[in-house]
Structure formats: structure tokens, C-alpha cells
Motif scaffolding. Structure first.
Motif, short mmCIF file in Angstrom:
data_model
loop_
_atom_site.label_atom_id
_atom_site.label_comp_id
_atom_site.label_asym_id
_atom_site.label_seq_id
_atom_site.Cartn_x
_atom_site.Cartn_y
_atom_site.Cartn_z
N PHE A 64 -11.05 -35.16 -4.33
CA PHE A 64 -10.35 -34.20 -5.21
C PHE A 64 -9.53 -33.21 -4.38
N ASP A 65 -9.59 -33.34 -3.04
CA ASP A 65 -9.01 -32.30 -2.18
C ASP A 65 -8.01 -32.86 -1.17
N THR A 66 -7.57 -34.11 -1.37
CA THR A 66 -6.76 -34.77 -0.35
C THR A 66 -5.38 -35.11 -0.93
N PHE A 69 -3.52 -38.66 -1.74
CA PHE A 69 -4.51 -39.69 -2.02
C PHE A 69 -5.39 -39.37 -3.22
N GLY A 70 -5.92 -38.17 -3.28
CA GLY A 70 -6.74 -37.75 -4.41
C GLY A 70 -6.82 -36.24 -4.43
N LEU A 71 -6.03 -35.63 -5.29
CA LEU A 71 -5.98 -34.16 -5.35
C LEU A 71 -5.95 -33.73 -6.81
N LYS A 72 -6.83 -32.78 -7.14
CA LYS A 72 -6.90 -32.28 -8.52
C LYS A 72 -5.77 -31.30 -8.76
N PHE A 82 -2.50 -41.66 -4.34
CA PHE A 82 -2.45 -43.09 -4.04
C PHE A 82 -3.75 -43.78 -4.44
N ASP A 83 -4.89 -43.22 -4.02
CA ASP A 83 -6.18 -43.83 -4.35
C ASP A 83 -6.42 -43.87 -5.85
N ILE A 84 -5.94 -42.87 -6.55
CA ILE A 84 -6.13 -42.81 -8.01
C ILE A 84 -5.36 -43.94 -8.69
N ILE A 123 -16.06 -46.81 -4.15
CA ILE A 123 -15.52 -45.67 -3.41
C ILE A 123 -14.09 -46.01 -3.03
N ILE A 124 -13.15 -45.22 -3.54
CA ILE A 124 -11.74 -45.33 -3.12
C ILE A 124 -11.35 -43.95 -2.64
N ALA A 125 -11.62 -43.66 -1.37
CA ALA A 125 -11.53 -42.28 -0.90
C ALA A 125 -11.22 -42.22 0.59
N THR A 126 -10.06 -42.75 0.97
CA THR A 126 -9.61 -42.73 2.37
C THR A 126 -10.75 -43.09 3.32
N MET A 127 -11.46 -44.16 3.02
CA MET A 127 -12.66 -44.54 3.78
C MET A 127 -12.33 -45.65 4.78
N THR A 128 -12.47 -45.32 6.05
CA THR A 128 -12.17 -46.28 7.11
C THR A 128 -13.26 -47.34 7.21
#
Length: 283
Positions: A64-66, A69-72, A82-84, A123-128
Motif C-alpha cells: 500500500f506504500d510503494t 507498484f502498490g500505493l493507496k 503495476f502489481d494491482i 503475494i504480488i508485492a515486489t517480491m524477489t
């Protein structure tokens, strides 16, 4: 004497009858349990993919903070990035409707525990993707290629990883691979860890550190938030992002990979990439 003999025989007949009836009752109970709907031997649990379809909703852990990629978005409380968009495409593929989705906030620290506890399906959250994480979760194919870099205030003396030395304060996020990477690349630097990227960026802007490190794609999002900061130097790691799924859920892994391949072959993936990153993806 004869009466006693007949009494003994009668008792034996009664005892045998009890055993026979008990045996019949046990057989009936087993047949009941083995039949569909038996209470004591429930049917094998369905796959997670089947459970998602029965539920009619895909639950995805996202940041929710990126930014990018994923920001509220505070103006409408919608999570964007992007992830959303990738998550919505998966919901449409699996359930026929991209709105049949629930987005739950995760951090680098909480995402795997939430997956393990069945709070989320993906999980779709900039995960390497790393070998260590492969021991904990299953991954999709790579859906985004990134590399670790440094974010500094414009005019900083730090121009690349070579400038990170003893006494340099580097800010990073707990649970991210970037912490281990920066310690390996610059073991004499001081690393300060924060719970999320916004806290780390706020600390950088407050002068609590000399540089912030994570994947360059995330750092570009921070640059977009504040033009006073820039990404410097070449990436010093490869960070392939994957979609994480609970161990053993092969049907869901296959469904996710099938949709990722479809997005790329149709050109939709490139549209999503350019929409958020501003360039076309590198081959």
C-alpha cells in the motif's frame, strides 16, 4: 441338572447374538463413513484454486506504500499500481471479472506469514525470487525484472555503490533482500531498517541517512514523489519479481503462469508496464 444345562445354553446364545449384532452394526457404520457425505471421514480438501472459484473472490497481498507498484491513493482510497493491475488481470482470468478481488496490505516482513496463515491467496508485492524463499513458498514465472540501486538527495557525494563506505548510513526495509545485498556489497556501512518504504523515504528526507536502497523500480517511484532525489549508479544486483503462492498449490501456480503468458503474448503486459514504469520492458 437338565434345567441348568439349558440355562447355560440360552446364556451362550444371547451372548453370541450380541456379538453378531455388534459386528453388523460396525459394518454398517463403516459403509456409512465410506459413502459420500460420511461424517467421520470427510472428503479430501479441494485445491486452493477450487476454493477461490467456490468463494468467488481472489484475495491478494499487495503493498500500500510503494508508488508505481502498490500505493493507496488518499483521494479515493483505491490502491493503484503495476502489481494491482496484474492482480486484477489474474482475477479476470480465474473468475471472469477483475472486480472479484480483495486487496490486503502486506509488507516485506508480513507477506509470507499472511500467506502461510491463509489470510491471502497470492503475494504480488515486489517480491524477489530467491532460493531461500523457494523453501517457504512456490513462485510463478518472473513477472518483472528489477535491480537494486541507491536513492540519494541531488548533489550527494554518493554516485554509485563504490561510494558506500564505513560511516555511510544506508536506509532499507525490514525483510527485503536489499538488506542482505547491501551488507554483502558494503559490509562496513551502517544499515538502518524500517517497516516500510514510506518510513524509509521519510527518514532519508529528514537526514537520518545518506542513501536509501532497494529495487530501482521502487526507487523510481520515490523520485516521482520528490524531484529533489535521484537514483544513482548502475544496478548492482538482479531482482526478478515473482508471484508467491502457498507451497504445493500447483493448480494455482499453473493458472497464474498461464495468465502471465497470455498477458505477454497479447501485448497487454507491455501496456501495463508502460502505463506505470514509463518505458517498454527490457527483453
Amino acid at each position: 441338572m437338565m434345567a441348568k444345562k439349558w440355562l447355560s445354553v440360552s446364556v451362550m446364545i444371547i451372548v453370541l447374538s450380541v456379538f453378531v449384532l455388534a459386528g453388523c452394526g460396525g459394518t454398517n457404520e463403516k459403509e456409512t463413513n465410506d459413502s459420500p457425505g460420511g461424517a467421520t471421514e470427510p472428503e479430501a480438501a479441494a485445491s486452493l484454486l477450487d476454493a477461490i472459484k467456490d468463494r468467488g473472490k481472489l484475495v491478494v497481498g499487495v503493498k500500500f506504500d510503494t508508488k508505481l507498484f502498490g500505493l493507496k491513493n488518499p483521494s479515493n482510497d483505491e490502491v493503484e499500481g503495476f502489481d494491482i493491475d496484474i492482480a486484477k488481470a489474474l482475477a479476470k482470468s480465474i473468475l471472469g471479472d477483475e472486480t472479484k478481488i480483495e486487496l490486503k496490505e502486506v509488507t516485506s516482513k508480513t507477506r509470507i506469514p499472511m500467506l502461510d496463515s491463509n489470510e491471502i491467496d497470492l503475494i504480488i508485492a515486489t517480491m524477489t525470487i530467491t532460493e531461500e524463499r523457494r523453501k517457504q513458498v512456490d513462485f510463478s514465472e518472473v513477472y518483472f525484472k528489477a535491480g537494486q540501486s541507491l536513492l540519494v538527495k541531488k548533489g550527494s557525494a554518493i554516485k554509485s555503490i563504490d561510494d558506500v563506505k564505513k560511516g555511510t548510513k544506508i536506509l532499507a526495509v525490514k525483510g527485503a533482500t536489499s538488506v542482505d545485498n547491501i551488507i554483502e556489497k558494503s559490509p562496513e556501512a551502517t544499515v538502518l531498517e524500517f517497516d516500510n518504504y514510506q518510513d524509509a523515504f521519510s527518514a532519508l528526507k529528514a537526514g537520518q541517512g545518506d542513501a536509501l536502497t532497494t529495487d530501482n523500480a521502487i526507487l523510481y517511484g520515490m523520485m516521482a514523489q520528490d524531484a529533489g532525489y535521484e537514483v544513482v549508479g548502475e544496478p548492482f544486483t538482479d531482482e526478478p519479481y515473482g508471484i508467491a503462492i502457498k507451497k504445493g498449490e500447483t493448480a494455482l501456480v499453473d493458472a497464474v503462469n498461464k495468465e502471465l503468458a497470455a498477458l505477454k503474448s497479447s501485448g497487454e503486459y507491455n501496456k501495463i508496464y508502460e502505463k506505470w514504469i514509463g518505458t517498454m520492458p527490457l527483453e
